[in-house]
Scaffold this active site. Structure first.
Site, mmCIF file in Angstrom:
data_model
loop_
_atom_site.group_PDB
_atom_site.id
_atom_site.type_symbol
_atom_site.label_atom_id
_atom_site.label_comp_id
_atom_site.label_asym_id
_atom_site.label_seq_id
_atom_site.Cartn_x
_atom_site.Cartn_y
_atom_site.Cartn_z
ATOM 1 N N LYS A 128 0.845 -1.206 0.000
ATOM 2 C CA LYS A 128 0.000 0.000 0.000
ATOM 3 C C LYS A 128 0.872 1.245 0.000
ATOM 4 C CE LYS A 128 -3.933 -2.379 1.997
ATOM 5 N NZ LYS A 128 -4.640 -2.890 3.175
ATOM 6 N N GLN A 152 -5.011 -1.696 9.298
ATOM 7 C CA GLN A 152 -4.926 -3.035 8.703
ATOM 8 C C GLN A 152 -5.569 -4.073 9.627
ATOM 9 O OE1 GLN A 152 -3.855 -3.540 5.598
ATOM 10 N NE2 GLN A 152 -4.163 -5.728 5.679
ATOM 11 N N ASP A 185 -11.432 2.704 3.689
ATOM 12 C CA ASP A 185 -11.866 1.314 3.533
ATOM 13 C C ASP A 185 -13.391 1.238 3.356
ATOM 14 O OD1 ASP A 185 -9.906 -0.741 3.607
ATOM 15 O OD2 ASP A 185 -9.560 -0.409 5.749
#
Ligand code: GUN
Length: 282
Positions: A52, A96, A119
Site C-alpha cells: 500500500k 490493517q 476502507d
C-alpha cells in the site's frame, strides 16, 4: 477457452490515470495523503501494508505507515487514530485488519472519522453504500466492478450470484451489483442447492475463502467468473476459490489468482484517498 481478465494490466491503466489526477490536484494545492496503521507482526499484513505504501509512492500520494507493537493497548490505538483524524495532511486512514485479539475491531473502525475512512468500513459509510449515496466504495467490491466494466461486460439485467456474505466483500458486492441493475442472489455456507444457484449466474463473484471450491459443473457456459479468493496451498502457492483449469474451459471470462482482483484492491484504495482529499478541500 475463457477470456482472461487481466487485473494487473487494468490496474496499471487506472494507476496511470490516478497519477495524472494527483498531479492535477497538486497543481490546485490539494495534497492527498494516506496513513496506514499496522498493529503486530502478522506476516501477510506486513506485505499488504508495504504494498500500500509503495503504491502511494508510485502515484505521488503522500503516505505514512505507523507500526505499533502487538502489545499496544486499545486506548493507545484510539489515541493515534484521533491524532490522525485531526491532521490536515492525512486525507485517508486505514487500520490493517486483523487486529490483535485484545483490541475491539468495531471500536477502532468507529473511531476513524467517516470522511477519512477510505476502507468504507464504518457504519456511516456502509449505510451510504446501502442507500447509493456514497463517496467511498469498499475497495475489493469496487475493484471487481471496475474489472467487469473495463472488460466491456454489460451488467444491467444480468443474473449475478455472489458466493460469500462477509462485510468486507460479499455484502457490499451484492449492493454494488444491485446498484448496477443486476438481479442479485447471495449464497453462503448454509445455502442448499448451491451448485444449482451458481449455474443460474451470468456473473459469478466468489469470495468464500475455500481453495478451488467452484468447479466447472457449477458454472453456466459463457458466464463471467470473478475469483476474490486468496488461499495459500501446502506448497506455498496462491490459489483462488475457483478451480481455474476446469472453469476456464466453460466460462466466457475469468480472473486469474494471482493477477485478477488482488491488484485492483489497492488501486481502489488510492482512488478513495483522492476522493477523501478532494472532499476535505471543498
Ligand atoms: N485486511 C485484509 N483486507 C483488508 C482491507 O481491505 N482493509 C483492511 N483495513 N484490512 C484488511
Amino acid at each position: 477457452m475463457a477470456n482472461i481478465i487481466d487485473g494487473k494490466k487494468i490496474s496499471a491503466q487506472i494507476r496511470t490515470e490516478i497519477a495524472e489526477e494527483v498531479k492535477a490536484m497538486k497543481a490546485q494545492g490539494i495534497h492527498p495523503g494516506l496513513a496506514v496503521i499496522i498493529v503486530g507482526e502478522d506476516p501477510a499484513s506486513q506485505v499488504y501494508v508495504r504494498n500500500k505504501g509503495r503504491a502511494c509512492e508510485e502515484v505521488g500520494i503522500y503516505s505514512e505507515i505507523i507500526r505499533m507493537p502487538e502489545s499496544t493497548a486499545e486506548e493507545e490505538l484510539l489515541a493515534k487514530i484521533d491524532e490522525l483524524n485531526a491532521r490536515r495532511e492525512i486525507s485517508g486512514i486505514l487500520v490493517q485488519l486483523p487486529l490483535p485479539r485484545h483490541i475491539n475491531e468495531a471500536a477502532v473502525i468507529a473511531a476513524i472519522s467517516p470522511e477519512k475512512d477510505v476502507d468504507a468500513f464504518s457504519e456511516v459509510n456502509v449505510g451510504k453504500i446501502m442507500i447509493g449515496n456514497h463517496h467511498f466504495l469498499p475497495c475489493t467490491p469496487a475493484g471487481v466492478m471496475e474489472l467487469i466494466r473495463r472488460s466491456g461486460i454489460e451488467i444491467e439485467g444480468k443474473q449475478a450470484v455472489v458466493v460469500g456474505r462477509s462485510n468486507i466483500v460479499g455484502k457490499p458486492q451484492a449492493m454494488l451489483l444491485l446498484h448496477a441493475n443486476a438481479t442479485v442472489t447471495v449464497c453462503h455456507s448454509r445455502t442448499k442447492n448451491l451448485a444449482e444457484v451458481c449455474r443460474t449466474a451470468d456473473i459469478l463473484v466468489v469470495a468464500i475463502g475455500k481453495a478451488d471450491f467452484i468447479t466447472a459443473d457449477m458454472v453456466k457456459p459463457g458466464a463471467v467468473v470473478i475469483d476474490v479468493g486468496m488461499n495459500r496451498k501446502a506448497d506455498g502457492k496462491l490459489t483462488g476459490d475457483v478451480d481455474y483449469a476446469g472453469v476456464s474451459e466453460v466460462a466466457g471470462y475469468i480472473t486469474p489468482v494471482p493477477g485478477g482482483v488482488g491488484p485492483m484492491t489497492i488501486t481502489m484504495l488510492l482512488k478513495n484517498t483522492l476522493t477523501a482529499a478532494r472532499e476535505q478541500n471543498k
